[in-house]
Design a protein around this motif. Sequence first.
Motif, PDB file in Angstrom:
ATOM      1  N   SER A  72       0.856  -1.176   0.000  1.00 46.24           N
ATOM      2  CA  SER A  72       0.000   0.000   0.000  1.00 46.24           C
ATOM      3  C   SER A  72       0.894   1.228   0.000  1.00 46.24           C
ATOM      4  O   SER A  72       1.711   1.407   0.899  1.00 46.24           O
ATOM      5  CB  SER A  72      -0.918   0.001   1.227  1.00 46.24           C
ATOM      6  N   LYS A  85       1.014   5.545  -0.915  1.00 47.57           N
ATOM      7  CA  LYS A  85       0.372   6.806  -1.299  1.00 47.57           C
ATOM      8  C   LYS A  85       1.459   7.854  -1.486  1.00 47.57           C
ATOM      9  O   LYS A  85       2.182   8.182  -0.556  1.00 47.57           O
ATOM     10  CB  LYS A  85      -0.604   7.267  -0.229  1.00 47.57           C
ATOM     11  N   PHE A 141       2.074  11.698  -3.419  1.00 46.40           N
ATOM     12  CA  PHE A 141       1.582  12.865  -4.154  1.00 46.40           C
ATOM     13  C   PHE A 141       0.134  12.692  -4.629  1.00 46.40           C
ATOM     14  O   PHE A 141      -0.201  13.046  -5.752  1.00 46.40           O
ATOM     15  CB  PHE A 141       2.477  13.172  -5.355  1.00 46.40           C
ATOM     16  N   GLY A 142      -0.706  12.129  -3.803  1.00 46.13           N
ATOM     17  CA  GLY A 142      -2.107  11.967  -4.161  1.00 46.13           C
ATOM     18  C   GLY A 142      -2.412  10.727  -4.977  1.00 46.13           C
ATOM     19  O   GLY A 142      -3.567  10.431  -5.249  1.00 46.13           O
ATOM     20  N   ASN A 143      -1.399   9.994  -5.385  1.00 40.64           N
ATOM     21  CA  ASN A 143      -1.603   8.744  -6.126  1.00 40.64           C
ATOM     22  C   ASN A 143      -1.509   7.581  -5.158  1.00 40.64           C
ATOM     23  O   ASN A 143      -0.739   7.606  -4.209  1.00 40.64           O
ATOM     24  CB  ASN A 143      -0.555   8.583  -7.224  1.00 40.64           C
ATOM     25  N   GLU A 144      -2.283   6.554  -5.419  1.00 40.93           N
ATOM     26  CA  GLU A 144      -2.301   5.406  -4.519  1.00 40.93           C
ATOM     27  C   GLU A 144      -2.073   4.121  -5.299  1.00 40.93           C
ATOM     28  O   GLU A 144      -2.592   3.941  -6.397  1.00 40.93           O
ATOM     29  CB  GLU A 144      -3.645   5.335  -3.800  1.00 40.93           C
ATOM     30  N   SER A 145      -1.265   3.243  -4.720  1.00 44.49           N
ATOM     31  CA  SER A 145      -0.998   1.939  -5.306  1.00 44.49           C
ATOM     32  C   SER A 145      -1.258   0.883  -4.247  1.00 44.49           C
ATOM     33  O   SER A 145      -0.697   0.944  -3.164  1.00 44.49           O
ATOM     34  CB  SER A 145       0.463   1.870  -5.774  1.00 44.49           C
TER      35      SER A 145
END
Length: 104
Positions: A64, A66, A68-72
Amino acid sequence: MSNRNREREMMHCMVSPETDKATQLALAKYQLIYSIIGLAVGLVCVLGGIYLFIKGVMGEMDWSLKVFGNESVIANAAPGAVLFIVGLFLVIVTKFKFKHIQPK
């Protein structure tokens, strides 16, 4: 693709054209070294991931992240798959970039 377009595509490290030529050459050289090292480490990770996947190494990893506002999110992935993804990330992030910009 013309040579001019190819040159424009290959150069993305932001350096002012007024910068001394020796400094530009040194910056380009160190950017190339950084890119080659990143490519080699990424390739080792990708090949290691493929090897682990082929050998059938079992295990589960959760990821998991996060940034810069991106999530993986990766859930219940094999270690080989995670190592492969990390290798691809390294190759993409460390690609060679060198570009002239106009100072503001």
